[in-house]
Scaffold this motif. Structure first.
Motif, PDB file in Angstrom:
ATOM      1  N   ARG A 107       0.825  -1.200   0.000  1.00 22.20           N
ATOM      2  CA  ARG A 107       0.000   0.000   0.000  1.00 22.20           C
ATOM      3  C   ARG A 107       0.861   1.252   0.000  1.00 22.20           C
ATOM      4  O   ARG A 107       2.022   1.241   0.393  1.00 22.20           O
ATOM      5  CB  ARG A 107      -0.956  -0.007   1.185  1.00 22.20           C
ATOM      6  N   LEU A 113       7.112   4.569   5.071  1.00 21.43           N
ATOM      7  CA  LEU A 113       7.349   4.001   6.394  1.00 21.43           C
ATOM      8  C   LEU A 113       8.746   3.401   6.505  1.00 21.43           C
ATOM      9  O   LEU A 113       9.499   3.690   7.443  1.00 21.43           O
ATOM     10  CB  LEU A 113       6.286   2.916   6.609  1.00 21.43           C
ATOM     11  N   VAL A 114       9.094   2.557   5.542  1.00 20.58           N
ATOM     12  CA  VAL A 114      10.394   1.893   5.596  1.00 20.58           C
ATOM     13  C   VAL A 114      11.529   2.920   5.515  1.00 20.58           C
ATOM     14  O   VAL A 114      12.520   2.837   6.244  1.00 20.58           O
ATOM     15  CB  VAL A 114      10.516   0.856   4.457  1.00 20.58           C
ATOM     16  N   LEU A 116      11.355   6.095   6.351  1.00 18.78           N
ATOM     17  CA  LEU A 116      11.376   6.844   7.611  1.00 18.78           C
ATOM     18  C   LEU A 116      12.181   6.068   8.656  1.00 18.78           C
ATOM     19  O   LEU A 116      13.046   6.625   9.345  1.00 18.78           O
ATOM     20  CB  LEU A 116       9.951   7.064   8.122  1.00 18.78           C
ATOM     21  N   ALA A 117      11.898   4.756   8.733  1.00 17.80           N
ATOM     22  CA  ALA A 117      12.609   3.919   9.702  1.00 17.80           C
ATOM     23  C   ALA A 117      14.106   3.957   9.426  1.00 17.80           C
ATOM     24  O   ALA A 117      14.925   4.085  10.348  1.00 17.80           O
ATOM     25  CB  ALA A 117      12.078   2.488   9.636  1.00 17.80           C
ATOM     26  N   ILE A 120      15.613   7.279  10.570  1.00 18.48           N
ATOM     27  CA  ILE A 120      15.759   7.407  12.024  1.00 18.48           C
ATOM     28  C   ILE A 120      16.865   6.491  12.545  1.00 18.48           C
ATOM     29  O   ILE A 120      17.619   6.840  13.447  1.00 18.48           O
ATOM     30  CB  ILE A 120      14.416   7.114  12.734  1.00 18.48           C
TER      31      ILE A 120
ATOM     32  N   LEU B 221       8.401   7.153  17.871  1.00 19.05           N
ATOM     33  CA  LEU B 221       7.547   7.122  16.682  1.00 19.05           C
ATOM     34  C   LEU B 221       7.895   5.918  15.814  1.00 19.05           C
ATOM     35  O   LEU B 221       7.025   5.232  15.285  1.00 19.05           O
ATOM     36  CB  LEU B 221       7.709   8.411  15.870  1.00 19.05           C
ATOM     37  N   LEU B 222       9.205   5.664  15.694  1.00 20.06           N
ATOM     38  CA  LEU B 222       9.645   4.523  14.889  1.00 20.06           C
ATOM     39  C   LEU B 222       9.094   3.216  15.467  1.00 20.06           C
ATOM     40  O   LEU B 222       8.544   2.383  14.750  1.00 20.06           O
ATOM     41  CB  LEU B 222      11.170   4.505  14.831  1.00 20.06           C
ATOM     42  N   PHE B 225       5.418   2.990  14.800  1.00 21.90           N
ATOM     43  CA  PHE B 225       5.130   2.559  13.436  1.00 21.90           C
ATOM     44  C   PHE B 225       5.379   1.060  13.293  1.00 21.90           C
ATOM     45  O   PHE B 225       4.615   0.346  12.640  1.00 21.90           O
ATOM     46  CB  PHE B 225       5.986   3.334  12.427  1.00 21.90           C
ATOM     47  N   THR B 229       2.596  -1.611  12.293  1.00 25.14           N
ATOM     48  CA  THR B 229       2.822  -2.513  11.165  1.00 25.14           C
ATOM     49  C   THR B 229       2.627  -3.962  11.602  1.00 25.14           C
ATOM     50  O   THR B 229       1.999  -4.755  10.904  1.00 25.14           O
ATOM     51  CB  THR B 229       4.250  -2.346  10.606  1.00 25.14           C
ATOM     52  N   ILE B 273      10.046  -3.929  10.813  1.00 21.09           N
ATOM     53  CA  ILE B 273       9.096  -3.409   9.831  1.00 21.09           C
ATOM     54  C   ILE B 273       9.279  -4.101   8.487  1.00 21.09           C
ATOM     55  O   ILE B 273       8.316  -4.567   7.872  1.00 21.09           O
ATOM     56  CB  ILE B 273       9.272  -1.879   9.669  1.00 21.09           C
TER      57      ILE B 273
END
Lengths: 332, 293, 252
Positions: A107, A113-114, A116-117, A120, B221-222, B225, B229, B273
């Motif tokens: 999606r 998301l990935v 962003l991870a 960080i 936040l990580l 998420f 997930t 993730i």
């Protein structure tokens, strides 16, 4: 544009770049080099976000991978600086491909998301492998030795802007090609794109990896210009700043990254007097305000105004709408 | 054995925080189909507000109560004032706008409070507590109790109250809800307000341990998420369970896998993730989404 | 020939298709009809690789389609239109058609970046094909306009032109007449017959407009509740008690 005029234009641009090397002072040259390398990163990100419709919040991480690749290769193996550039590009491309494969099939925001991870997590990773990366302190990288009578700043400027020019020509070719059109169809309507025979997942993975590779190249160039890498320069905010750059310039527009790069390079010079955090606030506002009010960005606005102006000057001749497929803005 | 139990307890404690923030993310995602990347920064801002109020001499409980009320209003205001204007835009635009909010909040907090970490005291003593040979802190016990209480309240709100019904209706089918006389805009605003409150609770609970500075929510936040997930973005309960699982994984790998320790904990979240997306992209409890053509 | 046997699909626990079958001869025009919710569009989506299929087989001229990704199905010679228009809204009419001709080109990422003379020649050729198609489908006046502002009927034509651009052997049309006025339906019928004639196309269409179905198709397949309940000539299926029941409900 005929082949002759395009050759002439290219030669003229290169000539101007070379003339600038000898007429502009070293400080301004280093800023222009920064513009060139930022433009490379933004052109990569624009391929992904503007043309393919996928968001990455972690391009700062690829920038970092490129920067560290050059730093480590130069300081550890003594490899010539220029030779490290293609390696940085290939390595970032590979990391992008590995992360892209699980992320882009799913999606819409999985890739965001990935990435962003990744953005960080990366500074922590860089600090952890101290033996390789110099940990918290980072690495001081000797600047490249310039050929002939050039100064180091002149030399790195030339390398950065000539590469940026080459990338610009390549990206412009790509987005107007069959593949560029395929990218836009993937962005506009995934199901229909598949039905036309476009391998949607593959296009997305390759574009993501390509944009990661270009951003990595930009990071490697940044090491040549600054002579220094440190984990805290490559945090989450760098990634978001890059997004702000392409939004301001104009998503899915070939000239957008150039405008964005000028903005990102010169903004801190004028705003950090107010506060260290001012560029971040401005960039955040840029993203919000442009997406709400001017989604086609500065270049889109310029195109529109230019068209109107031409129509006023020559009301008889019908102004052809830009049919270059890639130059259409992201619809909002 | 004792070490294991203790590790598990710590994991559940921090997992509750991750679960709360994951829940906040899922609440917004349920309503508007977008992930709110500004969620962590909203929680950070709330926590700074609480710190400021306490610093000015208010008692802890009053400060937190005011903070929660302000968070509700702030979340509502953000949705009504900004996010509603991109409700019909492509997801890409919506997500990028939350990213802009992220930057603005982060920058403003840096401008107002600076980057030197501040200490925020918890409501309970930071002393330790021994039950059956296992040492734990009052803070961990407090976090678990508060989160469970908050989840219970939210559950009651959504399943038993009229407001909850309206919120669910607005989220599932805005057009029909509008026809049934529900003020969908207000419902979305309340949804954002509620998730801001949940985030604020998480921020106030976690700040005593991590220290308070503008970037302190990045790692949380990580993990949140990662939790969302694991649980699946379509399942509020799953988000909490996912958060706890992520907390457990973090605690267990930090204690038992030598080369990871606490220094690579963020990479653990990244890997989690990626693996979940590869193996079970809709999470443990999520519903499979079928694209309609 | 298109042969579909026992196609089965489920979403969660719900069987959207169970034992759907259909055959269509080469160069024929076949209709797939049935009440709303019978599974016709799902059937199309399964044939074209948009939904995963859980059982059964579908072959086009001996090539297995089940299990292929959407672009693989397109490569096998199938092309389609969508029930609710699925155009590329940011592109012009001509660029939509050029995008439909994706499979005619070969240039990949590297070649596209270098823009070699061969790539240019290829682009000119694709453009010419697309221009001819817009001419043929009657889109010349709107060729350079953005597709999103055009009237509904015109957009449906663009979709047809786009679907033809890949030079398919089998064309799937999902409710081509929906939303059209009756003169437009008559034009559409002629257009479908013409393009089929000129290209030797096989056409399969989902349609509710019975007038169009009866006058255009030699074979009709009827679906209800995810399964095929009748196949035959238009006259045959009209008489079929199972079909009457599906449309009007069981006699009480």
């Amino acid at each position: 544009m005929s082949a002759l005029t395009s050759t002439l234009t290219r030669t003229a641009v290169l000539a101007v770049m070379i003339v600038c090397t000898f007429t502009v002072n070293d400080y301004d040259l280093s800023l222009l080099a920064q513009v060139g390398l930022t433009a490379i990163a933004l052109m990569g990100l624009n391929l992904l976000v503007g043309y393919c419709g996928q968001l990455s919040l972690g391009h700062g991480a690829f920038y970092a991978i490129g920067a560290y690749t050059t730093a480590i290769l130069v300081t550890r193996t003594g490899m010539p600086h220029l030779l490290t550039l293609p390696i940085a590009l290939v390595l970032s491309f590979a990391v992008g491909a590995v992360l892209g494969i699980p992320a882009v099939r799913l999606r819409g925001f999985s890739l965001a998301l990935v990435t962003l991870a990744l953005a960080i997590a990366l500074p922590q990773l860089l600090k952890h492998f101290e033996g390789l990366t110099g940990g918290q302190l980072g690495v001081n990288v000797p600047r490249p030795a310039p050929p002939g009578a050039l100064t180091t700043d002149q030399w790195t400027y030339l390398v950065a802007v000539v590469l940026a020019f080459a990338v610009f020509l390549g990206v412009r070719n790509l987005v107007t090609s069959r593949i560029g059109l395929a990218m836009v169809t993937v962005r506009d309507n995934e199901a229909a794109a598949g039905a036309m025979g476009v391998p949607v997942a593959r296009v997305r993975v390759v574009v993501f990896a390509l944009s990661a590779g270009l951003t990595g190249l930009a990071g490697a160039l940044a090491t040549l210009v600054t002579g220094y890498v440190s984990p805290d320069n490559f945090n989450m905010l760098l990634s978001v700043n890059l997004v702000a750059g392409i939004v301001l310039g104009g998503l899915g527009r070939v000239w957008g990254p150039i405008v964005g790069a000028v903005f990102l390079t010169y903004l801190p010079l004028y705003t950090t007097d107010i506060s260290q955090t001012a560029p971040g606030i401005v960039n955040g506002l840029v993203i919000i305000v442009f997406l709400l009010l001017l989604p086609e960005g500065v270049t889109g606005l310029a195109t529109r105004l230019g068209r109107r102006l031409r129509a006023r000057i020559a009301p008889r001749s019908t102004v052809r709408t830009e049919s270059g497929t890639g130059s259409e803005p992201v619809r909002t | 054995m004792q070490q294991l139990v203790q590790t598990l307890l710590d994991g559940v404690g921090s997992g509750m925080i991750y679960g709360s923030l994951a829940l906040a993310l899922v609440l917004i995602h349920q309503a508007t189909r977008i992930p709110n990347f500004a969620q962590g920064e909203m929680a950070m801002l709330s926590t700074f507000v609480a710190w400021e109020l306490i610093d000015r001499g208010l008692p802890w409980i009053a400060a937190v109560a005011i903070t929660l009320a302000l968070s509700m209003a702030g979340g509502y205001g953000l949705q009504r004032g900004l996010i509603r204007w991109v409700e019909r835009s492509p997801h890409l635009t919506q997500v990028m706008v939350t990213l802009g909010v992220f930057m603005v909040i982060n920058g403003v907090a840096g401008l107002v409070w600076g980057y030197l970490p501040k200490t925020l005291d918890g409501p309970v003593s930071s002393g330790s507590l021994r039950i059956a040979g296992v040492t734990t802190s009052w803070q961990v016990v407090g976090m678990v109790l508060v989160t469970v209480g908050m989840l219970l309240l939210l559950y009651l709100l959504f399943s038993r109250s009229r407001l909850g019904l309206q919120l669910r209706a607005a989220a599932q089918n805005p057009t029909s809800a509008r026809l049934a006389g529900i003020n969908v805009g207000r419902a979305y605003g309340i949804g954002w307000g509620l998730s801001a409150v949940v985030g604020a609770v998480a921020g106030v609970m976690v700040a005593p341990q991590t220290g308070l500075e503008p970037n302190f929510m990045f790692p949380i936040l990580l993990y949140a998420f990662a939790g969302a997930t694991v649980g699946g973005f379509s399942s509020p309960g799953g988000a909490v369970v996912g958060g706890v699982l992520v907390g457990l994984v973090e605690a267990l790998t930090a204690t038992y896998v030598g080369f990871i320790g606490t220094e690579l904990s963020l990479t653990v979240a990244l890997v989690t993730i990626v693996i979940v997306l590869l193996v079970r992209p809709d999470g443990l409890f999520g519903k499979k989404e079928v694209a309609r053509v | 020939m298109l042969e579909v046997r026992d196609l089965t699909v489920q979403f969660g626990g719900v069987k959207a298709l169970s034992g759907a079958r259909l055959t269509a001869e080469r160069e024929s025009v076949t209709a797939l009809i049935g009440p709303n919710g019978a599974g016709k569009t799902t059937f199309f989506n399964c044939l074209t690789g948009l939904y995963p299929v859980h059982g059964g087989s579908a072959t086009w001229c001996g090539k297995q389609l089940v299990g292929l990704p959407a672009h693989g199905v397109a490569r096998a010679g199938l092309s389609r239109t969508f029930q609710n228009l699925a155009l590329f809204p940011s592109l012009t009419v001509l660029d939509n058609v050029i995008a439909g001709a994706h499979l005619l080109g070969r240039a990949g990422f590297a070649m596209g970046t270098l823009r070699t003379p061969r790539v240019r020649a290829e682009e000119r050729e694709t453009r010419r094909v697309a221009e001819e198609l817009t001419e043929e489908i009657g889109l010349r006046e709107v060729r350079d306009e953005p597709v999103s502002g055009l009237p509904y009927g015109t957009q449906k034509r663009v979709e047809l032109a786009r679907a033809l651009a890949s030079r398919p052997e089998l064309l799937l049309l999902d409710e081509p007449a929906a939303g059209l006025s009756s003169p437009e339906v008559a034009e559409l019928k002629q257009l479908i017959l013409d393009v089929r004639e000129r290209r030797g196309l096989t056409v399969l269409l989902v349609e509710h407009h019975m007038g169009l179905v009866m006058s255009l198709c030699r074979r009709v397949t009827v679906m209800n509740f995810g399964r095929t309940i009748a196949e035959g000539t238009p006259a045959e299926v009209q008489e079929d008690p199972a079909v009457v029941e599906a449309y009007l409900g069981a006699p009480t």
